[in-house]
Design a protein around this motif. Sequence first.
Motif, short mmCIF file in Angstrom:
data_model
loop_
_atom_site.label_atom_id
_atom_site.label_comp_id
_atom_site.label_asym_id
_atom_site.label_seq_id
_atom_site.Cartn_x
_atom_site.Cartn_y
_atom_site.Cartn_z
N THR A 18 0.89 -1.45 -0.01
CA THR A 18 -0.07 0.01 0.05
C THR A 18 1.03 1.42 0.21
O THR A 18 1.59 0.94 -0.83
CB THR A 18 -1.67 -0.21 1.72
OG1 THR A 18 -0.24 0.17 2.57
CG2 THR A 18 -1.44 -1.24 1.23
N ASP A 19 0.60 2.52 0.53
CA ASP A 19 1.53 3.67 0.84
C ASP A 19 2.46 3.15 1.87
O ASP A 19 2.01 2.81 3.00
CB ASP A 19 0.53 4.74 1.68
CG ASP A 19 1.56 6.02 2.17
OD1 ASP A 19 2.85 5.89 1.99
OD2 ASP A 19 0.65 7.19 1.91
N PHE A 57 -5.38 2.07 -4.05
CA PHE A 57 -6.15 2.74 -4.22
C PHE A 57 -7.22 2.83 -5.92
O PHE A 57 -7.77 3.26 -6.62
CB PHE A 57 -6.33 4.40 -3.89
CG PHE A 57 -7.31 5.30 -3.94
CD1 PHE A 57 -8.04 5.28 -3.06
CD2 PHE A 57 -6.89 6.55 -4.58
CE1 PHE A 57 -9.52 6.54 -3.55
CE2 PHE A 57 -8.19 7.82 -4.82
CZ PHE A 57 -9.39 7.37 -3.85
N ILE A 66 -13.04 6.55 1.16
CA ILE A 66 -11.52 5.97 1.42
C ILE A 66 -10.66 6.94 1.74
O ILE A 66 -9.84 6.98 1.72
CB ILE A 66 -11.36 4.63 0.34
CG1 ILE A 66 -12.53 3.54 0.02
CG2 ILE A 66 -9.75 4.30 -0.08
CD1 ILE A 66 -11.98 2.61 0.74
N CYS A 100 -8.63 7.26 4.77
CA CYS A 100 -6.93 6.48 5.18
C CYS A 100 -6.51 8.16 5.17
O CYS A 100 -5.35 7.72 5.87
CB CYS A 100 -6.50 6.46 3.50
SG CYS A 100 -5.14 6.21 3.17
N ILE A 105 -10.08 4.77 8.70
CA ILE A 105 -9.83 3.19 8.30
C ILE A 105 -8.36 2.54 8.29
O ILE A 105 -7.36 3.78 7.40
CB ILE A 105 -10.53 3.03 6.97
CG1 ILE A 105 -9.59 3.93 5.57
CG2 ILE A 105 -12.24 3.28 6.71
CD1 ILE A 105 -10.11 3.63 3.94
N GLY A 106 -7.96 1.62 8.18
CA GLY A 106 -6.85 1.06 8.24
C GLY A 106 -6.65 -0.04 6.57
O GLY A 106 -7.88 0.55 5.72
N CYS A 107 -5.29 -0.62 5.95
CA CYS A 107 -5.51 -0.56 5.38
C CYS A 107 -6.46 -2.12 4.84
O CYS A 107 -7.08 -2.67 3.83
CB CYS A 107 -4.14 -0.75 4.35
SG CYS A 107 -3.36 0.41 4.30
N CYS A 109 -10.15 -0.89 4.39
CA CYS A 109 -10.09 -0.74 2.43
C CYS A 109 -9.94 -1.82 1.81
O CYS A 109 -10.15 -2.21 0.42
CB CYS A 109 -8.85 0.05 2.36
SG CYS A 109 -8.50 1.08 1.01
S1 SF4 Z 1 -5.90 2.72 3.25
FE1 SF4 Z 1 -6.28 2.02 1.52
S2 SF4 Z 1 -5.84 4.25 0.22
FE2 SF4 Z 1 -5.12 4.43 2.24
S3 SF4 Z 1 -2.68 3.88 2.32
FE3 SF4 Z 1 -4.13 1.14 3.15
S4 SF4 Z 1 -4.97 0.37 1.38
FE4 SF4 Z 1 -4.32 2.49 0.59
#
Ligand code: SF4
Length: 325
Positions: free
Chosen positions: A218-219, A237, A252, A256, A261-263, A266
């Motif tokens: 992810t990020d 995303f 989202i 985010c 919210i957590g990954c 998501c």
């Molecule tokens: S919440 Fe979703 S968009 Fe944000 S870093 Fe996590 S996976 Fe990526």
Amino acid sequence: MKRIFSGIQPTGDIHLGNYVGAIRNWVYLTETYDCIYCVVDYHAITIAYEIEELKRRTLETALVLLACGLSPDKCKMFVQSHVREHTELAWIFNCVTPIGELERMTQFKDKSKQHRANINMGLMGYPVLQAADILIYKAGYVPVGEDQVQHVELTREVARKFNTRYGDIFPEPQVILSMAPKILGVDGSSKMSKSMNNYIGLLENSDTIWEKLRTAVTDVNRIRRKDPGDPSVCNIFTIHRAFSPDQTLLDIDNGCRTASIGCIDCKKTLFTNMMEELNPIRERAESLNNDIDYVIDVIKAGADKCRAIAEKTMDEVRTTIGVFV
Ligand code: SF4
């Protein structure tokens, strides 16, 4: 009706990147264009490949295209090697294409690095065969991703060179650039591809798809759950943008950036939205698998229709270049 040509390699395991970047758009384009879609098996042999696998993968690719929604009533779909005029025209185009133009192709340079032990003429002439694929049908438009724009430019150049030498026969096709978000592999760093083993296959079982999604990068700066993230640098995303509705994207994005919210949450939302679109495709693929003769009939009928067009072009070309006919 304006004509489109596009091709897909039978590299096996069609993945999310192929679907979002090309196939979904192909289906959409059949509503407004005369579309010719081709499984380009002769392109696939420019690099090392498993001989026993090629036929199976060619058929599987055709099957998945049908499962994704391409209909023989709305487009012509066939296998490149079934219309032999493609390679004949490619040879003639070889004779008007400067080697320097081919040597500077980015894909040739990249593939030459990847396949150092097998830098063959086919690899260099790949875009010439592509030009023949497109121009033999006098297609005016070619839907491609950004990485293929250079090859369409070369096709235009080949058409110009041929027309200048022999007279106006071929159009200079235009690119229809895919507006789809560019999906990276689950490693989050390179293009999704079978060779990088970073792909999510369209027909993989749902547990495998979830596992790949669950562990996908992810990020990279969002290390802990409480860290805010940046969706604009997150491949998850990007995949959301291909499958989730606008309101979900807004939620989202906000969730985010505020770490509300957590990954994993998501990714669960993404998995649900993605499977909603993929499940009918997977079901159709399963039923086509039980009726493989239908798939064979479709590609044979497609080849017959395309051959009729290709033969006409080749009659014109042979006469024009002065060979004894
Ligand atoms: S919440 Fe979703 S968009 Fe944000 S870093 Fe996590 S996976 Fe990526």
